[in-house]
Enzyme design. Structure first.
Site, PDB file in Angstrom:
ATOM      1  N   GLY A  13       0.774  -1.226   0.000  1.00  0.00           N
ATOM      2  CA  GLY A  13       0.000   0.000   0.000  1.00  0.00           C
ATOM      3  C   GLY A  13       0.811   1.284   0.000  1.00  0.00           C
ATOM      4  O   GLY A  13       0.259   2.354   0.268  1.00  0.00           O
ATOM      5  N   VAL A  14       2.107   1.213  -0.311  1.00  0.00           N
ATOM      6  CA  VAL A  14       2.926   2.425  -0.314  1.00  0.00           C
ATOM      7  C   VAL A  14       2.978   3.112  -1.681  1.00  0.00           C
ATOM      8  O   VAL A  14       3.601   4.155  -1.811  1.00  0.00           O
ATOM      9  CB  VAL A  14       4.370   2.159   0.198  1.00  0.00           C
ATOM     10  CG1 VAL A  14       4.363   1.721   1.644  1.00  0.00           C
ATOM     11  CG2 VAL A  14       5.088   1.168  -0.685  1.00  0.00           C
ATOM     12  N   GLY A  15       2.325   2.522  -2.684  1.00  0.00           N
ATOM     13  CA  GLY A  15       2.240   3.178  -3.985  1.00  0.00           C
ATOM     14  C   GLY A  15       3.040   2.555  -5.104  1.00  0.00           C
ATOM     15  O   GLY A  15       3.221   3.180  -6.156  1.00  0.00           O
ATOM     16  N   THR A  17       2.305   0.116  -7.200  1.00  0.00           N
ATOM     17  CA  THR A  17       1.490  -0.060  -8.411  1.00  0.00           C
ATOM     18  C   THR A  17       1.184   1.288  -9.039  1.00  0.00           C
ATOM     19  O   THR A  17       1.230   1.433 -10.267  1.00  0.00           O
ATOM     20  CB  THR A  17       0.195  -0.822  -8.086  1.00  0.00           C
ATOM     21  OG1 THR A  17       0.535  -2.080  -7.500  1.00  0.00           O
ATOM     22  CG2 THR A  17      -0.632  -1.061  -9.337  1.00  0.00           C
ATOM     23  N   LYS A  38       4.491  -8.410 -12.707  1.00  0.00           N
ATOM     24  CA  LYS A  38       4.271  -8.510 -11.256  1.00  0.00           C
ATOM     25  C   LYS A  38       4.456  -9.994 -10.961  1.00  0.00           C
ATOM     26  O   LYS A  38       3.516 -10.784 -11.054  1.00  0.00           O
ATOM     27  CB  LYS A  38       2.864  -8.018 -10.900  1.00  0.00           C
ATOM     28  CG  LYS A  38       2.464  -8.203  -9.456  1.00  0.00           C
ATOM     29  CD  LYS A  38       2.903  -7.060  -8.597  1.00  0.00           C
ATOM     30  CE  LYS A  38       2.353  -7.255  -7.178  1.00  0.00           C
ATOM     31  NZ  LYS A  38       2.693  -6.163  -6.313  1.00  0.00           N
ATOM     32  N   ASP A  55      -3.394  -5.767  -9.192  1.00  0.00           N
ATOM     33  CA  ASP A  55      -2.225  -4.932  -9.505  1.00  0.00           C
ATOM     34  C   ASP A  55      -1.677  -5.256 -10.891  1.00  0.00           C
ATOM     35  O   ASP A  55      -1.393  -4.351 -11.682  1.00  0.00           O
ATOM     36  CB  ASP A  55      -1.118  -5.118  -8.469  1.00  0.00           C
ATOM     37  CG  ASP A  55      -1.455  -4.511  -7.115  1.00  0.00           C
ATOM     38  OD1 ASP A  55      -2.483  -3.818  -7.002  1.00  0.00           O
ATOM     39  OD2 ASP A  55      -0.680  -4.746  -6.175  1.00  0.00           O
ATOM     40  N   GLU A 116       7.236  -4.929 -10.929  1.00  0.00           N
ATOM     41  CA  GLU A 116       6.823  -4.501  -9.596  1.00  0.00           C
ATOM     42  C   GLU A 116       6.948  -5.662  -8.616  1.00  0.00           C
ATOM     43  O   GLU A 116       6.351  -6.712  -8.810  1.00  0.00           O
ATOM     44  CB  GLU A 116       5.362  -4.024  -9.595  1.00  0.00           C
ATOM     45  CG  GLU A 116       4.916  -3.580  -8.223  1.00  0.00           C
ATOM     46  CD  GLU A 116       3.439  -3.312  -8.123  1.00  0.00           C
ATOM     47  OE1 GLU A 116       2.929  -3.364  -6.968  1.00  0.00           O
ATOM     48  OE2 GLU A 116       2.775  -3.066  -9.140  1.00  0.00           O
TER      49      GLU A 116
END
Length: 123
Positions: A13-15, A17, A38, A55, A116
């Site tokens: 959740g830190v960005g 994607t 991914k 994602d 990612e």
């Protein structure tokens, strides 16, 4: 082999994607043949009996990639944990060679590849 960037972060959740999709869009708009990957996605929803890697699908839309999902996202898990933990809990095994094979194929198909990683400081 193509050029590329590996996008990582120390948590979910830190960005990652968001950044990867933004880079994919920017490169595509510049005329770059960009691919995305991914390798493992956890916390996937189940729809029609299949795990949906949100994602990976976002990245594919941003890059307008038509590669098979099996290359873009070789491993997906329902449990929202680190891939190795989710795999163990779901009684599956992650084969690094499968990920490398997918990476090599995507590298052959695209001049630039965005990969990612999964969130987590030890992942």
């Amino acid at each position: 082999m193509s050029k590329g960037i590996f996008i990582t972060g120390t948590d979910t959740g830190v960005g990652k994607t968001y950044v990867a999709a933004g880079l994919a869009t920017a490169l595509r708009l510049q005329g770059v043949n960009v691919g995305v990957m991914k390798p493992a996605e956890t916390g996937c929803a189940v729809r029609k009996g299949r795990l949906v890697p949100s994602d990976a699908l976002k990245l594919m839309r941003a890059a307008e990639a038509s590669d098979p999902l099996s290359l873009v996202n070789p491993y997906r898990f329902r449990k929202p944990f680190a891939p190795s933990v989710a795999a163990e809990m779901e009684r599956k095994k992650i084969d690094p060679e499968k990920i490398l094979d997918a990476y090599r194929e995507l590298s052959r198909r695209h001049e630039f590849l965005l990969v990612e990683g999964a969130g987590g400081i030890m992942v």
